[in-house]
Design an enzyme around this catalytic site. Structure first.
Site, PDB file in Angstrom:
ATOM      1  N   ASN A   1       0.869  -1.173   0.000  1.00  0.00           N
ATOM      2  CA  ASN A   1       0.000   0.000   0.000  1.00  0.00           C
ATOM      3  C   ASN A   1       0.902   1.218   0.000  1.00  0.00           C
ATOM      4  O   ASN A   1       1.415   1.641   1.042  1.00  0.00           O
ATOM      5  CB  ASN A   1      -0.908  -0.003   1.235  1.00  0.00           C
ATOM      6  CG  ASN A   1      -1.872  -1.172   1.202  1.00  0.00           C
ATOM      7  OD1 ASN A   1      -2.832  -1.179   0.430  1.00  0.00           O
ATOM      8  ND2 ASN A   1      -1.591  -2.196   2.008  1.00  0.00           N
ATOM      9  N   GLU A   2       1.110   1.754  -1.185  1.00  0.00           N
ATOM     10  CA  GLU A   2       2.073   2.842  -1.359  1.00  0.00           C
ATOM     11  C   GLU A   2       1.475   4.161  -0.891  1.00  0.00           C
ATOM     12  O   GLU A   2       0.279   4.251  -0.600  1.00  0.00           O
ATOM     13  CB  GLU A   2       2.436   2.951  -2.849  1.00  0.00           C
ATOM     14  CG  GLU A   2       2.979   1.668  -3.456  1.00  0.00           C
ATOM     15  CD  GLU A   2       4.422   1.363  -3.054  1.00  0.00           C
ATOM     16  OE1 GLU A   2       4.879   1.814  -1.992  1.00  0.00           O
ATOM     17  OE2 GLU A   2       5.095   0.643  -3.817  1.00  0.00           O
ATOM     18  N   SER A   3       2.317   5.212  -0.853  1.00  0.00           N
ATOM     19  CA  SER A   3       1.835   6.550  -0.508  1.00  0.00           C
ATOM     20  C   SER A   3       0.620   6.853  -1.364  1.00  0.00           C
ATOM     21  O   SER A   3       0.631   6.596  -2.575  1.00  0.00           O
ATOM     22  CB  SER A   3       2.889   7.603  -0.830  1.00  0.00           C
ATOM     23  OG  SER A   3       4.054   7.314  -0.159  1.00  0.00           O
TER      24      SER A   3
END
Ligand code: F6R
Length: 642
Positions: free
Chosen positions: A166-168
């Site tokens: 879950n990236e930025s």
């Protein structure tokens, strides 16, 4: 739970931790503690005949945890029969038997070594057609729910604050899904995929929502490289720019850190802003220099009011007025600066970093890779040689892994073409090159190099290192190629330090009998080559301590990796003028295979000489800001007492 706040009176950020954090001495102790928590959970569930549902992570962080869990299984009978696991993520597309697959990772490190039932562990499938992924993801979540939800979720953290993949920018209620990987994530992964172009662009990840629904969460982080993002996640605002910060809103989350990863937390970095402290000399120095830098004032310009308004009034009451504290710290800092890293002959050395005698010292400079000497302490290296010391340089590893294939192919073809032109008979040496050229021409991405190719790559780096040492003025007998065996795995993953590495290091120290040893003091990265090289030196020096010549031996640590020592830690700063900066740059240029887009570029696109110059200039800037003389650049050292 303490809430973050900014001290209104001072504007100095006065933040506190919004997530429970536990700091351990090192990652191995921390991993064992987490393994114990998992074992306790598994066993308590066993007692009530329930299954234990674990969410698991991959990457470098949990490796020690899995090793310990396997040990608990094999040596202490911990059974995984009641354990059901769900892994966070998998690259997409990815075959499960690929060396990069998280399926393979989990099988090798944990599942195949414990008694978990094969139907009880789940790792996202990287082989599905795209059209089936969405349904697959909802089913994955449904399976977690059917198992009763996650009892415990284990997490690592990405340099950008990602959890799972879950990236930025990920939402707090995001579901399990196919995601595009962030550039920072891909760069971090690229070292395992032999370059960015081979690194996947997408992955399947458990969504933030399911992570947040876990009954308990443990996030682990090791090393200095994670310190900034840990600080942001724990003390910063809750934001989807840093997905780990969502855990501030979880009611049973804990961050388990080693010392280095915790080093930017307020209570560790600037404890006087958080609680009453005992003002040791070290802490006074750290606090005063931090205050001066924060207020952008030279040390001698700090006032009583500055101390009072920034949480240091007790120090002032005890050791003030400000002028007295300032002058003490100023002098200490001033005394770290020397143009005579090997000691100034016939000078009063009571306030100098190095001894005046003997005027001519024997010096042994250890360089983990063939270019760390010139990149990290090239100015000092040149000075030591110019000032007439007997300087030896020891290249600890061959550095062969960091040479690009086409570079090796160029050298191999050179020899083949030369032989062909002059009709040189095929001897053993020529065979090596012919074989290597053939292998490289057909090499598949991420295939491990043959010994011949590694040899050629090593030779390329050896030639470059020798060229640098000659440029500095050393003779061949002062240049030592150690080729420490721990490094020669052909893979990114190296072996730990072994007896043979220590023996080779001890032999060289005994031969040179140095008055000074310089070593790359990178203590933070537990898996890195620099740390293993340092371990070999520390162990050798400790074993050799009873030898009479060791009484005169001082060990100085330079920082080999890109981060410099903290200003309050520096014990010797060697200044450089503009011409010396250029001279050092030309020394770095000898490492042609490390120029123009290297194999391990990392997230930093600057060339090595640029990184070195920026870093040395930044150190000079800090000294300047604190009110010292202005230099073009400075190299910094810390003494290690054994
Ligand atoms: C791995 C995962 C990632 C990693 C993170 C840290 O399953 O989901 O979030 O935990 O990228 O990676 P390392 O541990 O390699 O620093």
């Amino acid at each position: 739970m303490l809430k973050s706040k900014i001290d209104k009176a001072t504007g100095f950020e006065k933040r506190f931790e919004n997530i429970n954090t536990v700091v351990f001495e090192d990652s191995s102790t921390a991993s064992k503690a987490v393994a114990k928590a998992i074992a306790d959970l598994i066993q308590s569930k066993q007692k009530s005949n329930k299954s234990c549902v674990l969410g698991l992570a991959t990457g470098s962080t949990p490796k020690g945890l899995y090793t310990e869990l396997v040990r608990l299984h094999k040596e202490e009978g911990l059974s995984f029969k009641n354990v059901i696991t769900f892994n966070l993520d998998e690259y997409y597309p990815m075959e499960p038997d690929s060396m990069h697959s998280y399926v393979r990772f989990m099988k090798e490190l944990l599942m195949d070594q414990v008694d978990i039932l094969p139907e009880n562990y789940h790792i996202p499938d990287g082989t599905l057609p795209k059209s089936k992924i969405s349904k697959y993801c909802s089913d994955y979540e449904a399976k977690i729910e059917a198992a009763g939800g996650l009892d415990l979720q284990i997490l690592g953290i990405g340099g950008n604050g990602h959890i799972g993949f879950n990236e930025s920018g990920s939402l707090q209620n995001s579901k399990t899904r196919l995601v595009a990987l962030d550039h920072i994530t891909r760069v971090a992964a690229s070292k395992d995929f032999s370059g960015l172009s081979n690194t996947p662009r997408t992955a399947i990840t458990l969504g933030v929502k399911k992570i947040m629904e876990a009954k308990r969460v443990i996030l682990m982080a090791w090393g200095e490289g994670k310190a900034n993002i840990i600080n942001q996640s724990v003390e910063g605002e809750v934001t989807n720019k840093v997905p780990a910060s969502f855990l501030q809103e979880h009611n049973n989350a804990v961050f388990v850190l080693d010392k280095e990863a915790s080093s930017k937390l307020t209570r560790i970095n600037t404890p006087w802003l958080v609680e009453q402290v005992e003002w040791t000399d070290k802490l006074i120095r750290k606090a005063v220099l931090a205050l001066a830098l924060h207020l952008k004032k030279p040390v001698l310009m700090l006032t009583d009011a500055d101390y009072i308004e920034n949480g240091m009034s007790d120090l002032l009451a005890d050791s003030g007025p400000a002028y007295d504290i300032n002058i003490k710290i100023f002098n200490k800092l001033q005394n770290t600066i020397t143009g005579w890293p090997g000691g100034k002959p016939n000078a009063d050395d009571s306030n100098r970093p190095e001894r005046a005698a003997p005027a001519k010292k024997r010096i042994l400079l250890f360089s983990p890779h063939p270019d760390d000497d010139i990149i990290s302490m090239g100015g000092t290296f040149i000075r030591l040689q110019e000032q007439g010391h007997e300087v030896h340089v020891a290249y600890q590893t061959s550095g062969n892994i960091a040479v690009a294939d086409d570079e090796a192919l160029r050298f191999a073809s050179f020899v083949c073409d030369y032989n062909e032109k002059f009709g040189i008979e095929s001897g053993q040496a020529i065979d090596i090159y012919t074989k290597a050229a053939k292998f490289l021409a057909n090499k598949k991405a991420s295939e491990i190099d043959t010994p011949e190719v590694r040899y050629i790559k090593g030779l390329i780096r050896k030639g470059e290192a020798r060229a640098t040492s000659h440029y500095v003025g050393l003779k061949d007998e002062q240049i030592h190629f150690m080729n420490l065996p721990f490094y020669e795995t052909g893979k990114i993953e190296k072996n730990p330090v072994g007896e043979e590495d220590i023996k080779l290091t001890m032999d060289l120290i005994e031969k040179v009998k140095p008055h000074q040893i310089y070593a790359a003091g990178d203590l933070a990265d537990p898996h890195g080559t620099h740390k293993v090289c340092l371990d070999a030196i520390f162990e050798s020096v400790t074993r050799l301590k009873p030898e009479p010549f060791m009484k005169d031996c001082w060990v100085w640590l330079y920082r080999g990796a890109w981060q410099e020592w903290g200003i309050d830690e520096i014990e010797m700063a060697v200044p450089m003028g503009p011409d010396q900066v250029l001279e050092k740059r030309r020394g770095i240029f000898k490492h042609q295979s490390q120029k123009d887009g290297v194999v391990f570029q990392g997230a930093d696109s600057r060339e090595f000489w640029q990184r070195a110059e920026d870093r040395n200039r930044e150190t000079a800037d800090i000294y300047d800001q604190l009110g010292m003389s202005r230099y073009a650049a400075m190299e910094a050292f810390v003494r290690w007492h054994f």
